[in-house]
Motif scaffolding. Structure first.
Motif, PDB file in Angstrom:
ATOM      1  N   ASP A 185      10.924  80.468 -28.350  1.00  0.00           N
ATOM      2  CA  ASP A 185      10.417  81.503 -27.442  1.00  0.00           C
ATOM      3  C   ASP A 185       9.960  82.737 -28.206  1.00  0.00           C
ATOM      4  O   ASP A 185       8.920  83.325 -27.904  1.00  0.00           O
ATOM      5  CB  ASP A 185      11.491  81.889 -26.426  1.00  0.00           C
ATOM      6  CG  ASP A 185      11.587  80.900 -25.282  1.00  0.00           C
ATOM      7  OD1 ASP A 185      10.939  79.842 -25.366  1.00  0.00           O
ATOM      8  OD2 ASP A 185      12.313  81.178 -24.316  1.00  0.00           O
ATOM      9  N   HIS A 230       0.517  75.548 -17.345  1.00  0.00           N
ATOM     10  CA  HIS A 230       1.565  76.044 -18.223  1.00  0.00           C
ATOM     11  C   HIS A 230       2.932  75.636 -17.692  1.00  0.00           C
ATOM     12  O   HIS A 230       3.191  75.706 -16.495  1.00  0.00           O
ATOM     13  CB  HIS A 230       1.499  77.571 -18.329  1.00  0.00           C
ATOM     14  CG  HIS A 230       0.342  78.057 -19.138  1.00  0.00           C
ATOM     15  ND1 HIS A 230       0.322  78.010 -20.514  1.00  0.00           N
ATOM     16  CD2 HIS A 230      -0.845  78.599 -18.756  1.00  0.00           C
ATOM     17  CE1 HIS A 230      -0.821  78.499 -20.953  1.00  0.00           C
ATOM     18  NE2 HIS A 230      -1.550  78.861 -19.912  1.00  0.00           N
ATOM     19  N   ASP A 249       6.825  76.322 -17.298  1.00  0.00           N
ATOM     20  CA  ASP A 249       7.755  77.439 -17.300  1.00  0.00           C
ATOM     21  C   ASP A 249       8.869  77.179 -18.324  1.00  0.00           C
ATOM     22  O   ASP A 249       9.550  76.160 -18.266  1.00  0.00           O
ATOM     23  CB  ASP A 249       8.367  77.618 -15.907  1.00  0.00           C
ATOM     24  CG  ASP A 249       9.329  78.781 -15.871  1.00  0.00           C
ATOM     25  OD1 ASP A 249      10.552  78.549 -16.007  1.00  0.00           O
ATOM     26  OD2 ASP A 249       8.861  79.928 -15.717  1.00  0.00           O
ATOM     27  N   GLU A 250       9.029  78.108 -19.269  1.00  0.00           N
ATOM     28  CA  GLU A 250       9.982  77.899 -20.365  1.00  0.00           C
ATOM     29  C   GLU A 250      11.418  77.841 -19.879  1.00  0.00           C
ATOM     30  O   GLU A 250      12.244  77.108 -20.431  1.00  0.00           O
ATOM     31  CB  GLU A 250       9.819  78.998 -21.420  1.00  0.00           C
ATOM     32  CG  GLU A 250       8.493  78.961 -22.167  1.00  0.00           C
ATOM     33  CD  GLU A 250       8.273  77.652 -22.907  1.00  0.00           C
ATOM     34  OE1 GLU A 250       9.270  77.058 -23.371  1.00  0.00           O
ATOM     35  OE2 GLU A 250       7.126  77.207 -23.014  1.00  0.00           O
ATOM     36  N   GLU A 251      11.746  78.628 -18.859  1.00  0.00           N
ATOM     37  CA  GLU A 251      13.108  78.602 -18.342  1.00  0.00           C
ATOM     38  C   GLU A 251      13.423  77.254 -17.695  1.00  0.00           C
ATOM     39  O   GLU A 251      14.521  76.721 -17.836  1.00  0.00           O
ATOM     40  CB  GLU A 251      13.314  79.729 -17.334  1.00  0.00           C
ATOM     41  CG  GLU A 251      13.442  81.114 -17.964  1.00  0.00           C
ATOM     42  CD  GLU A 251      14.618  81.213 -18.925  1.00  0.00           C
ATOM     43  OE1 GLU A 251      15.679  80.610 -18.640  1.00  0.00           O
ATOM     44  OE2 GLU A 251      14.478  81.885 -19.962  1.00  0.00           O
ATOM     45  N   ARG A 252      12.458  76.698 -16.978  1.00  0.00           N
ATOM     46  CA  ARG A 252      12.667  75.381 -16.369  1.00  0.00           C
ATOM     47  C   ARG A 252      12.812  74.304 -17.439  1.00  0.00           C
ATOM     48  O   ARG A 252      13.628  73.394 -17.313  1.00  0.00           O
ATOM     49  CB  ARG A 252      11.504  75.033 -15.446  1.00  0.00           C
ATOM     50  CG  ARG A 252      11.457  75.827 -14.158  1.00  0.00           C
ATOM     51  CD  ARG A 252      10.417  75.266 -13.223  1.00  0.00           C
ATOM     52  NE  ARG A 252      10.750  73.909 -12.800  1.00  0.00           N
ATOM     53  CZ  ARG A 252       9.922  73.108 -12.121  1.00  0.00           C
ATOM     54  NH1 ARG A 252       8.697  73.545 -11.817  1.00  0.00           N
ATOM     55  NH2 ARG A 252      10.284  71.902 -11.762  1.00  0.00           N
TER      56      ARG A 252
END
Length: 226
Positions: free
Chosen positions: A167, A202, A204-207
């Protein structure tokens, strides 16, 4: 070294005072130093600047914490106590391990610059020790023991820390010239066209983090069951 009762160089303030008539403590010095590091970064922390912030003589800083290295060591101790604590909540081993992983990731991302300071001071192992203790307790409660528990512990830590590093690296990259929807076409997935709208957006990085952590933890806990 000046004693607590001598007059300092900064406006006649005593080395043990705060410039407001109160007694200065080591904790106050370290908290003020931590505020500087949070706001401006460790490179901007100086003994003279910290003395000016507190309204004391430069000798007062040396009196209470020592030199710049000792000051940084004290700040790192505060950071470790703050960031290192990891909480585990929820019912069942999977939920609690996932909660612990999320807690660690959140702390590392929210205070990434302070984590970098801890690393530069050679204290990164100490930073992660509270998280290790929490995870070991949860893994033992889930039925893992011996080398299996140690491997599971390190796998979870590596996954969480790796996600944070990725991240941070992505955040520093220049804007990309192509968007996902420009790179994916129906020709890339002729046998699974239903994937195209998902591939072309895109992620989602949290997912992604949550999915990966849950998958890993489920596999780990599953190994402890007959």
């Amino acid at each position: 070294m000046a004693s607590g009762g001598r007059q300092g160089a900064a406006g006649g303030t005593s080395a043990g005072g705060t410039g407001r008539g109160g007694a200065l403590s080591r904790e106050q010095v370290l908290q003020a130093a931590l505020e500087v590091v949070r706001a401006d970064g460790a490179d901007r922390l100086t003994i003279r600047g910290l003395a000016a912030k507190l309204g004391v003589a430069v000798t007062a800083i040396y009196w209470h914490v020592g030199d710049k290295q000792a000051l940084l060591d004290g700040v790192v101790d505060l950071v470790i106590a703050d960031i290192g604590e990891v909480t585990a909540g929820g019912r069942g081993p999977e939920a609690r391990l996932v909660s612990a992983g999320r807690s660690l990731r959140r702390s590392l991302l929210d205070q990434a610059d302070l984590v970098a300071l801890v690393q530069r001071q050679g204290r990164i192992a100490a930073l992660f020790q509270p998280a290790r203790r929490t995870l070991v307790r949860e893994l033992a409660a889930a039925g893992l023991a011996g080398e299996e528990a140690v491997l599971a512990l390190q796998a979870i830590l590596n996954m969480v820390v790796g996600s944070v590093l990725i991240d941070r690296q992505v955040a520093r990259q220049p804007a990309q010239r192509e968007e996902p929807e420009e790179l994916w076409t129906a020709d890339d997935v002729p046998d699974a066209p239903d994937l195209l709208p998902f591939l072309a957006h895109h992620l989602d990085e949290e997912r992604l983090f949550d999915y990966t952590l849950r998958t890993l933890v489920r596999a780990i806990v599953g190994r402890s069951r007959p």
